[in-house]
Design a protein around this motif. Structure first.
Motif, PDB file in Angstrom:
ATOM      1  N   UNK A 142       0.836  -1.200   0.000  1.00  0.00           N
ATOM      2  CA  UNK A 142       0.000   0.000   0.000  1.00  0.00           C
ATOM      3  C   UNK A 142       0.870   1.250   0.000  1.00  0.00           C
ATOM      4  N   UNK A 143       0.459   2.293  -0.741  1.00  0.00           N
ATOM      5  CA  UNK A 143       1.237   3.547  -0.719  1.00  0.00           C
ATOM      6  C   UNK A 143       1.197   4.208   0.659  1.00  0.00           C
ATOM      7  N   UNK A 144       2.308   4.851   1.023  1.00  0.00           N
ATOM      8  CA  UNK A 144       2.427   5.524   2.319  1.00  0.00           C
ATOM      9  C   UNK A 144       2.025   6.983   2.192  1.00  0.00           C
ATOM     10  N   UNK A 145       1.493   7.502   3.281  1.00  0.00           N
ATOM     11  CA  UNK A 145       1.123   8.914   3.352  1.00  0.00           C
ATOM     12  C   UNK A 145       1.802   9.505   4.580  1.00  0.00           C
ATOM     13  N   UNK A 146       2.587  10.549   4.366  1.00  0.00           N
ATOM     14  CA  UNK A 146       3.257  11.219   5.482  1.00  0.00           C
ATOM     15  C   UNK A 146       2.221  11.836   6.403  1.00  0.00           C
ATOM     16  N   UNK A 147       2.491  11.757   7.693  1.00  0.00           N
ATOM     17  CA  UNK A 147       1.600  12.346   8.685  1.00  0.00           C
ATOM     18  C   UNK A 147       2.417  12.662   9.927  1.00  0.00           C
ATOM     19  N   UNK A 148       1.830  13.376  10.816  1.00  0.00           N
ATOM     20  CA  UNK A 148       2.493  13.678  12.082  1.00  0.00           C
ATOM     21  C   UNK A 148       1.417  13.771  13.157  1.00  0.00           C
ATOM     22  N   UNK A 149       1.081  12.623  13.734  1.00  0.00           N
ATOM     23  CA  UNK A 149       0.116  12.624  14.826  1.00  0.00           C
ATOM     24  C   UNK A 149       0.586  11.632  15.891  1.00  0.00           C
ATOM     25  N   UNK A 150       0.040  11.762  17.072  1.00  0.00           N
ATOM     26  CA  UNK A 150       0.429  10.934  18.219  1.00  0.00           C
ATOM     27  C   UNK A 150      -0.385   9.643  18.236  1.00  0.00           C
ATOM     28  N   UNK A 151       0.227   8.610  18.807  1.00  0.00           N
ATOM     29  CA  UNK A 151      -0.452   7.329  18.979  1.00  0.00           C
ATOM     30  C   UNK A 151      -0.088   6.784  20.354  1.00  0.00           C
ATOM     31  N   UNK A 152      -1.006   6.090  20.971  1.00  0.00           N
ATOM     32  CA  UNK A 152      -0.774   5.470  22.271  1.00  0.00           C
ATOM     33  C   UNK A 152      -0.947   3.963  22.104  1.00  0.00           C
ATOM     34  N   UNK A 153       0.085   3.203  22.477  1.00  0.00           N
ATOM     35  CA  UNK A 153       0.074   1.747  22.361  1.00  0.00           C
ATOM     36  C   UNK A 153       0.014   1.122  23.745  1.00  0.00           C
ATOM     37  N   UNK A 154      -0.746   0.053  23.870  1.00  0.00           N
ATOM     38  CA  UNK A 154      -0.777  -0.662  25.147  1.00  0.00           C
ATOM     39  C   UNK A 154      -1.191  -2.109  24.899  1.00  0.00           C
ATOM     40  N   UNK A 155      -0.773  -2.964  25.821  1.00  0.00           N
ATOM     41  CA  UNK A 155      -1.241  -4.341  25.873  1.00  0.00           C
ATOM     42  C   UNK A 155      -1.206  -4.779  27.330  1.00  0.00           C
ATOM     43  N   UNK A 156      -1.389  -6.040  27.602  1.00  0.00           N
ATOM     44  CA  UNK A 156      -1.455  -6.483  28.997  1.00  0.00           C
ATOM     45  C   UNK A 156      -0.121  -6.391  29.718  1.00  0.00           C
ATOM     46  N   UNK A 157       0.987  -6.253  28.976  1.00  0.00           N
ATOM     47  CA  UNK A 157       2.311  -6.192  29.586  1.00  0.00           C
ATOM     48  C   UNK A 157       2.955  -4.811  29.531  1.00  0.00           C
ATOM     49  N   UNK A 158       2.620  -4.012  28.520  1.00  0.00           N
ATOM     50  CA  UNK A 158       3.234  -2.711  28.295  1.00  0.00           C
ATOM     51  C   UNK A 158       2.182  -1.631  28.189  1.00  0.00           C
TER      52      UNK A 158
ATOM     53  N   UNK B 169       5.833   4.141  13.432  1.00  0.00           N
ATOM     54  CA  UNK B 169       5.786   4.929  14.660  1.00  0.00           C
ATOM     55  C   UNK B 169       7.191   5.196  15.161  1.00  0.00           C
ATOM     56  N   UNK B 170       7.505   6.481  15.366  1.00  0.00           N
ATOM     57  CA  UNK B 170       8.776   6.870  15.975  1.00  0.00           C
ATOM     58  C   UNK B 170       8.620   6.741  17.481  1.00  0.00           C
ATOM     59  N   UNK B 171       9.505   5.958  18.102  1.00  0.00           N
ATOM     60  CA  UNK B 171       9.460   5.739  19.546  1.00  0.00           C
ATOM     61  C   UNK B 171      10.838   6.018  20.138  1.00  0.00           C
ATOM     62  N   UNK B 172      10.870   6.309  21.414  1.00  0.00           N
ATOM     63  CA  UNK B 172      12.127   6.622  22.091  1.00  0.00           C
ATOM     64  C   UNK B 172      12.991   5.369  22.237  1.00  0.00           C
ATOM     65  N   UNK B 173      12.384   4.272  22.627  1.00  0.00           N
ATOM     66  CA  UNK B 173      13.143   3.044  22.859  1.00  0.00           C
ATOM     67  C   UNK B 173      12.538   1.888  22.068  1.00  0.00           C
TER      68      UNK B 173
ATOM     69  N   UNK C  78       0.804   2.598  29.084  1.00  0.00           N
ATOM     70  CA  UNK C  78       0.727   3.151  27.734  1.00  0.00           C
ATOM     71  C   UNK C  78       2.071   3.689  27.258  1.00  0.00           C
ATOM     72  N   UNK C  79       2.356   3.476  25.978  1.00  0.00           N
ATOM     73  CA  UNK C  79       3.565   3.978  25.327  1.00  0.00           C
ATOM     74  C   UNK C  79       3.112   4.910  24.220  1.00  0.00           C
ATOM     75  N   UNK C  80       3.603   6.141  24.232  1.00  0.00           N
ATOM     76  CA  UNK C  80       3.220   7.097  23.194  1.00  0.00           C
ATOM     77  C   UNK C  80       4.348   7.274  22.192  1.00  0.00           C
ATOM     78  N   UNK C  81       3.973   7.538  20.957  1.00  0.00           N
ATOM     79  CA  UNK C  81       4.926   7.793  19.889  1.00  0.00           C
ATOM     80  C   UNK C  81       4.287   8.661  18.827  1.00  0.00           C
ATOM     81  N   UNK C  82       5.056   8.994  17.807  1.00  0.00           N
ATOM     82  CA  UNK C  82       4.576   9.792  16.678  1.00  0.00           C
ATOM     83  C   UNK C  82       4.441   8.906  15.447  1.00  0.00           C
ATOM     84  N   UNK C  83       3.297   8.975  14.793  1.00  0.00           N
ATOM     85  CA  UNK C  83       3.126   8.283  13.519  1.00  0.00           C
ATOM     86  C   UNK C  83       3.775   9.159  12.453  1.00  0.00           C
ATOM     87  N   UNK C  84       4.788   8.612  11.745  1.00  0.00           N
ATOM     88  CA  UNK C  84       5.447   9.406  10.705  1.00  0.00           C
ATOM     89  C   UNK C  84       4.851   9.136   9.326  1.00  0.00           C
ATOM     90  N   UNK C  85       4.326   7.929   9.107  1.00  0.00           N
ATOM     91  CA  UNK C  85       3.574   7.677   7.880  1.00  0.00           C
ATOM     92  C   UNK C  85       2.581   6.555   8.131  1.00  0.00           C
TER      93      UNK C  85
END
Length: 88
Positions: free
Chosen positions: A7-23, A40-44, A25-32
């Motif tokens: 699928x073609x990619x579309x550049x974007x810049x918005x926040x996302x929050x990821x979570x599951x039963x072990x991790x 998703x750009x993440x710190x670690x 919430x982790x926030x990052x930036x969606x770059x495309x």
């Protein structure tokens, strides 16, 4: 190098929050994003492993916040970002 993406990619810049039963919430930036997933750009990125499943909530004010979280799977890990695929 040939681009094997389905699928073609579309550049974007918005926040996302990821979570599951072990991790989370982790926030990052969606770059495309595409119809198949997001980058998703993440710190670690080392905190993630291939195949991990997450509930993902897009935090952008233009996103419909009444939508339920999206199920996503880690399909690629780079130094500072992770690729997530939508689970249907």
């Amino acid at each position: 190098m040939k681009d094997r993406r389905k699928d073609p990619r579309r550049k974007t810049n918005c926040r996302i929050c990821l979570s599951n039963e072990y991790f989370g919430p982790i926030e990052g930036n969606i770059s495309n994003m595409s119809e198949g997933g997001v980058l998703v750009e993440v710190v670690t990125a080392s905190d993630f492993s291939l195949g991990m499943l997450f509930e993902a909530k897009v935090l952008d004010p233009d996103w419909d916040q009444t939508l339920p979280p999206l199920m996503m799977k880690v399909v690629r890990i780079d130094r500072n970002d992770i690729a997530l695929e939508f689970i249907v």
